[in-house]
Design a protein around this motif. Structure first.
Motif, PDB file in Angstrom:
ATOM      1  N   SER A  71      51.388  40.102  36.277  1.00 54.69           N
ATOM      2  CA  SER A  71      50.212  39.411  36.842  1.00 54.69           C
ATOM      3  C   SER A  71      50.520  37.929  36.956  1.00 54.69           C
ATOM      4  CB  SER A  71      49.007  39.606  35.917  1.00 54.69           C
ATOM      5  OG  SER A  71      47.944  38.753  36.289  1.00 54.69           O
ATOM      6  N   THR A  72      50.026  37.310  38.003  1.00 56.80           N
ATOM      7  CA  THR A  72      50.019  35.847  38.083  1.00 56.80           C
ATOM      8  C   THR A  72      48.580  35.362  38.019  1.00 56.80           C
ATOM      9  OG1 THR A  72      52.042  35.793  39.392  1.00 56.80           O
ATOM     10  CG2 THR A  72      50.632  33.841  39.503  1.00 56.80           C
ATOM     11  N   ARG A  73      47.759  35.801  38.995  1.00 57.38           N
ATOM     12  CA  ARG A  73      46.397  35.295  39.136  1.00 57.38           C
ATOM     13  C   ARG A  73      45.508  35.628  37.932  1.00 57.38           C
ATOM     14  NH1 ARG A  73      48.401  35.574  44.134  1.00 57.38           N
ATOM     15  NH2 ARG A  73      49.505  37.289  43.196  1.00 57.38           N
ATOM     16  N   THR A  74      45.445  36.905  37.581  1.00 57.55           N
ATOM     17  CA  THR A  74      44.462  37.323  36.573  1.00 57.55           C
ATOM     18  C   THR A  74      44.797  36.731  35.204  1.00 57.55           C
ATOM     19  OG1 THR A  74      44.336  39.378  37.826  1.00 57.55           O
ATOM     20  CG2 THR A  74      43.214  39.332  35.709  1.00 57.55           C
ATOM     21  N   ARG A 104      45.513  44.397  30.583  1.00 53.62           N
ATOM     22  CA  ARG A 104      45.908  45.129  31.798  1.00 53.62           C
ATOM     23  C   ARG A 104      46.870  46.212  31.353  1.00 53.62           C
ATOM     24  NH1 ARG A 104      47.869  42.400  37.374  1.00 53.62           N
ATOM     25  NH2 ARG A 104      45.604  42.122  37.474  1.00 53.62           N
ATOM     26  N   HIS A 108      39.266  47.193  38.462  1.00 56.21           N
ATOM     27  CA  HIS A 108      39.669  45.796  38.246  1.00 56.21           C
ATOM     28  C   HIS A 108      38.374  44.979  38.407  1.00 56.21           C
ATOM     29  CE1 HIS A 108      41.855  42.150  38.100  1.00 56.21           C
ATOM     30  NE2 HIS A 108      42.785  42.363  38.999  1.00 56.21           N
ATOM     31  N   GLN A 167      38.176  41.186  39.388  1.00 54.22           N
ATOM     32  CA  GLN A 167      38.554  40.913  40.782  1.00 54.22           C
ATOM     33  C   GLN A 167      37.361  41.179  41.704  1.00 54.22           C
ATOM     34  OE1 GLN A 167      41.693  39.827  42.084  1.00 54.22           O
ATOM     35  NE2 GLN A 167      40.523  39.598  43.960  1.00 54.22           N
ATOM     36  N   PRO A 208      43.118  40.381  47.723  1.00 53.75           N
ATOM     37  CA  PRO A 208      43.129  40.060  46.288  1.00 53.75           C
ATOM     38  C   PRO A 208      44.427  39.397  45.820  1.00 53.75           C
ATOM     39  CG  PRO A 208      43.423  42.419  46.629  1.00 53.75           C
ATOM     40  CD  PRO A 208      43.120  41.835  47.970  1.00 53.75           C
ATOM     41  N   GLY A 209      45.496  39.554  46.612  1.00 50.93           N
ATOM     42  CA  GLY A 209      46.797  39.037  46.215  1.00 50.93           C
ATOM     43  C   GLY A 209      47.417  39.916  45.141  1.00 50.93           C
TER      44      GLY A 209
HETATM   45  N1   CP Z   1      44.717  40.183  42.223  1.00 47.28           N
HETATM   46  C1   CP Z   1      45.438  40.326  41.107  1.00 47.28           C
HETATM   47  O1   CP Z   1      45.074  41.072  40.198  1.00 47.28           O
HETATM   48  O2   CP Z   1      46.570  39.551  41.068  1.00 47.28           O
HETATM   49  P1   CP Z   1      47.608  39.503  39.874  1.00 47.28           P
HETATM   50  O3   CP Z   1      48.303  40.840  39.826  1.00 47.28           O
HETATM   51  O4   CP Z   1      48.552  38.367  40.221  1.00 47.28           O
HETATM   52  O5   CP Z   1      46.845  39.250  38.607  1.00 47.28           O
END
Ligand code: CP
Length: 306
Positions: free
Chosen positions: A55-58, A107, A135, A138, A262-263
């Protein structure tokens, strides 16, 4: 408002609970936009992020959210922890619990893992993605982003296009958006459309142009190759042709359509760079709102009220 220990999924959150989280996030966003991003709201509370998948964002937004509110925050690197020696999720959770952890943000590749741990620890559990199930954070940030632009989701047409089968984001969004009155259309290759998905309230559309042309919001989803046991697509080029979003795909879309993702994005696969970086895209706003939503959730669960 009723007691809230954990945030496990959108399926079990009411419309009022979702809107309360979003109202709280609006206040949190003022702090993110202020020159001094520091409040004592989480002082004395400890948050641990426990991510068994990348993961980056979460992960980073939860970490920053806790820091902006003066919480103690630590991350477990699965590869460097005793999980790599075979420690179970339950033993890991109980160990963190005994160290005085208030919130575990987790996660996990297994659907239901967050629900399982929530039953066995005192710490609040926030589900940051469990397999192909949910999720929830998100979906809350996605709904918040739409509400900033459209005021209400009631009767909005939302098209979700891409790898629905492997997408916990799609499931959480379908649950949340339909509860708020939106009509959710889903479009995917047959191999990436799970059986029975229409029971969630989503409407299946076969052709991406039919999905896009009447939509108020179009959300692309990443092809999750890491979850595909065998080849489910004939080729990436063909996938982009039939399910990718480009200027051509959006040529008859509404002028005020919102483009979301969502990326992380596979540029040129689910969307072209012109669409990702274009004027209709709110993808970077989704990322920013993600921090506000996660601040709101940390604040709410540490007070255990919603
Ligand atoms: N949208 C999302 O969950 O991104 P990450 O996998 O980077 O957390």
């Amino acid at each position: 408002m009723e007691f809230l220990k954990d945030v496990l999924g959108i399926k079990n959150l009411s419309k009022e609970q979702m809107l309360y989280v979003i109202e709280t996030a609006k206040r949190m966003k003022l702090l993110i936009d202020s020159p001094n991003k520091k409040s004592p709201m989480l002082q004395g509370k400890t948050v641990i992020t426990l991510f068994y998948e990348n993961s980056t964002r979460t992960r980073m937004s939860f970490e920053l959210a806790a820091k902006y509110m003066s919480g103690n925050v630590a991350n477990i690197s699965v590869a460097l922890s005793s999980i790599a020696k075979g420690e179970t999720l339950l033993d890991t959770g109980k160990t963190l619990d005994m160290m005085g952890t208030d919130v575990i943000v987790m996660r996990h590749p297994q659907a239901g893992a967050a629900n399982f741990l929530a039953k066995h620890v005192n710490a609040s559990i926030i589900n940051a993605g469990d397999g192909m199930n949910e999720h929830p954070t998100q979906a809350l940030l996605d709904i918040y982003t739409i509400l900033e632009k459209k005021q209400s989701l009631n009767n909005l047409k939302i098209a979700i296009i891409g790898d629905i089968a492997h997408s916990r984001v799609a499931r959480s969004n379908i649950y949340g958006m339909t509860k708020l009155g939106a009509n959710v259309f889903i479009c995917a290759p047959d191999t990436l459309l799970p059986k029975g998905i229409e029971k969630t309230g989503a409407i299946i559309v076969k052709n991406k142009y039919d999905a896009v042309n009447q939509a108020d919001v179009v959300m692309g989803l990443r092809l999750q190759k890491e979850r595909m046991q065998h080849s489910l697509l004939s080729s990436i080029r063909e996938y982009h042709e039939y399910f990718g979003l480009s200027e051509k795909t959006l040529s008859n879309a509404k002028d005020d359509v919102l483009i979301m993702h969502p990326g992380p994005v596979n540029r040129g696969v689910e969307m072209t760079s012109k669409i990702i970086d274009g004027t209709k895209s709110v993808i970077t706003e989704q990322v920013k709102n993600g921090v506000a939503i996660r601040m709101a959730l940390l604040y709410i669960v540490t007070r255990r009220s919603l």
